[in-house]
Design a protein around this motif. Structure first.
Motif, PDB file in Angstrom:
ATOM      1  N   ASP A  84     -18.700   3.701 -29.174  1.00  0.00           N
ATOM      2  CA  ASP A  84     -19.588   4.828 -29.423  1.00  0.00           C
ATOM      3  C   ASP A  84     -19.980   5.435 -28.075  1.00  0.00           C
ATOM      4  O   ASP A  84     -19.495   5.007 -27.019  1.00  0.00           O
ATOM      5  CB  ASP A  84     -20.807   4.409 -30.248  1.00  0.00           C
TER       6      ASP A  84
ATOM      7  N   SER B 230     -17.071  13.969 -27.781  1.00  0.00           N
ATOM      8  CA  SER B 230     -17.575  12.743 -27.161  1.00  0.00           C
ATOM      9  C   SER B 230     -18.573  13.098 -26.063  1.00  0.00           C
ATOM     10  O   SER B 230     -18.223  13.753 -25.077  1.00  0.00           O
ATOM     11  CB  SER B 230     -16.417  11.937 -26.558  1.00  0.00           C
TER      12      SER B 230
ATOM     13  N   LEU C  91     -13.229   0.435 -31.095  1.00  0.00           N
ATOM     14  CA  LEU C  91     -13.960   1.697 -31.145  1.00  0.00           C
ATOM     15  C   LEU C  91     -15.215   1.615 -30.278  1.00  0.00           C
ATOM     16  O   LEU C  91     -16.003   0.672 -30.384  1.00  0.00           O
ATOM     17  CB  LEU C  91     -14.344   2.025 -32.588  1.00  0.00           C
TER      18      LEU C  91
ATOM     19  N   ASP D 296     -15.418   7.396 -29.667  1.00  0.00           N
ATOM     20  CA  ASP D 296     -15.865   8.152 -30.836  1.00  0.00           C
ATOM     21  C   ASP D 296     -16.239   9.580 -30.444  1.00  0.00           C
ATOM     22  O   ASP D 296     -16.696   9.845 -29.327  1.00  0.00           O
ATOM     23  CB  ASP D 296     -17.071   7.446 -31.459  1.00  0.00           C
TER      24      ASP D 296
ATOM     25  N   HIS E 267     -11.320  12.573 -35.216  1.00  0.00           N
ATOM     26  CA  HIS E 267     -11.195  11.136 -35.458  1.00  0.00           C
ATOM     27  C   HIS E 267      -9.717  10.752 -35.428  1.00  0.00           C
ATOM     28  O   HIS E 267      -9.102  10.529 -36.470  1.00  0.00           O
ATOM     29  CB  HIS E 267     -11.844  10.753 -36.790  1.00  0.00           C
TER      30      HIS E 267
END
Length: 351
Positions: free
Chosen positions: A169, A195, A167, A148, A153
């Motif tokens: 984080d 990121s 996905l 992420d 995106h």
């Protein structure tokens, strides 16, 4: 004594025969009529195999998009001795079609690959031309992780293509980069611009080594804009940046990659940089492929606006067994721009 072979062929009816010739004398079995032709069964030589064609098409895993420049091939073992005698191969055209020629009749394994997207299928090749139905065109999906990011995106493009992904984080991505075994459960890792896990990797030599090993061992990485730390430290001699000083602008880009030109049916595309402070290339190594270039405005070291022509905007390079794709532009900032969507899709399939 020499034996000569005479070939009689009637291609209209698919008839081929080879007949041995003797010296015209009757043998003890009376198999010659004196004309010089030996009509005995033993003198008939087995026909050469008929060679045929296979026509098919390659599409994305959900069947929604035709894949250009996928490699398709069949390995031929003509005498079944376990040794490959030749390969019949082709690359898909602008509409995803391929044609394989010189195929003996019977079952063959067809191998298809486009980056990390592959497929194998057994096909029964019939006399003449065998056309495969479109419902067998889908490539198999590789295993994909997405890291992420705050400013981009790329997973939106994956969703449009119907491609599944995991996905991560910032917290879980940081753990993943510290675990090479976990990284290697994926074929492709996407790192979005913004990121924090990517930034943290720059100060962690073990994670940088993991990124390098992941690619060298056959994994692929896609990164956009500010997500240049992991690949930059892992492969320091690939590209060089002026800095994070690109100015917001609309760039009329040149499409250099031939496959992308085929997909767009154009060598130009409009790319929107709607924010300042995007990464600006300086130079790339000779073994780095520039996919897209354009004229770039940025703030130079004297705090003045400078324009440079034909700077790279997107690149691709191979290291070891793997591939890296890096873009200075975002998916998120392009809105519904058809051209950039198609460019990003091709970059995804090339990984």
């Amino acid at each position: 004594m020499f034996t000569f072979i005479s070939l009689f062929a009637c291609t209209e009816y698919g008839f081929h025969n080879k007949i041995g010739i003797n010296n015209g004398a009757n043998d003890s079995n009376g198999t010659s009529d004196g004309s010089g032709f030996d009509f005995s069964t033993d003198s008939l030589i087995e026909d050469e195999p008929e060679y045929n064609s296979l026509v098919g098409r390659v599409c994305s895993p959900t069947g929604g998009d035709w894949i250009v420049d996928a490699y398709v091939y069949v390995e031929i073992d003509t005498n079944n001795d376990g040794v490959i005698d030749y390969i019949s191969d082709d690359y898909t055209n602008g509409e995803g079609f391929y044609t394989l020629n010189d195929l003996p009749q019977g079952e063959h394994i067809v191998y298809i690959s486009k980056g990390s997207f592959t497929k194998e299928m057994v096909v029964d090749v019939l006399p003449g031309t065998t056309e495969l139905p479109f419902d067998v065109c889908e490539l198999d999906q590789p295993s994909i992780a997405v890291v992420d990011g705050e400013y981009d995106h790329i997973e939106q493009i994956l969703q449009e293509l119907g491609i599944e992904y995991t996905l991560y984080d910032n917290n879980t991505a940081s753990s993943m980069f510290g675990n090479l075994e976990l990284m290697e459960t994926y074929d492709i890792i996407f790192i979005n611009c913004g990121s924090y896990a990517d930034v943290e990797n720059a100060s962690n030599p073990q994670k940088i080594d993991n990124v390098k090993e992941f690619v060298n061992n056959g994994g692929s990485i896609y990164a956009s804009d500010h997500a240049a730390y992991s690949i930059g430290y892992a492969f320091p001699n690939a590209v060089d940046f002026i800095g994070v000083n690109g100015l917001a602008s609309t760039v009329e880009a040149k499409i250099i990659d031939p496959t992308m030109q085929t997909i767009l049916e154009s060598s130009d595309a409009t790319i929107d940089y709607d924010l300042n402070q995007w990464m600006v290339f300086n130079t790339v190594a000779s073994n780095v492929e520039v996919l897209v270039s354009g004229d770039v405005q940025f703030i130079n070291s004297t705090n003045s606006v400078e324009l440079r022509n034909d700077l790279p905007l997107a690149v691709r390079y191979e290291r070891g067994e793997g591939t890296v794709v890096y873009t200075t532009f975002h998916n998120e900032r392009q809105g519904s721009t058809f051209a950039v969507d198609k460019l990003l899709q091709e970059m995804i399939f090339s990984l």
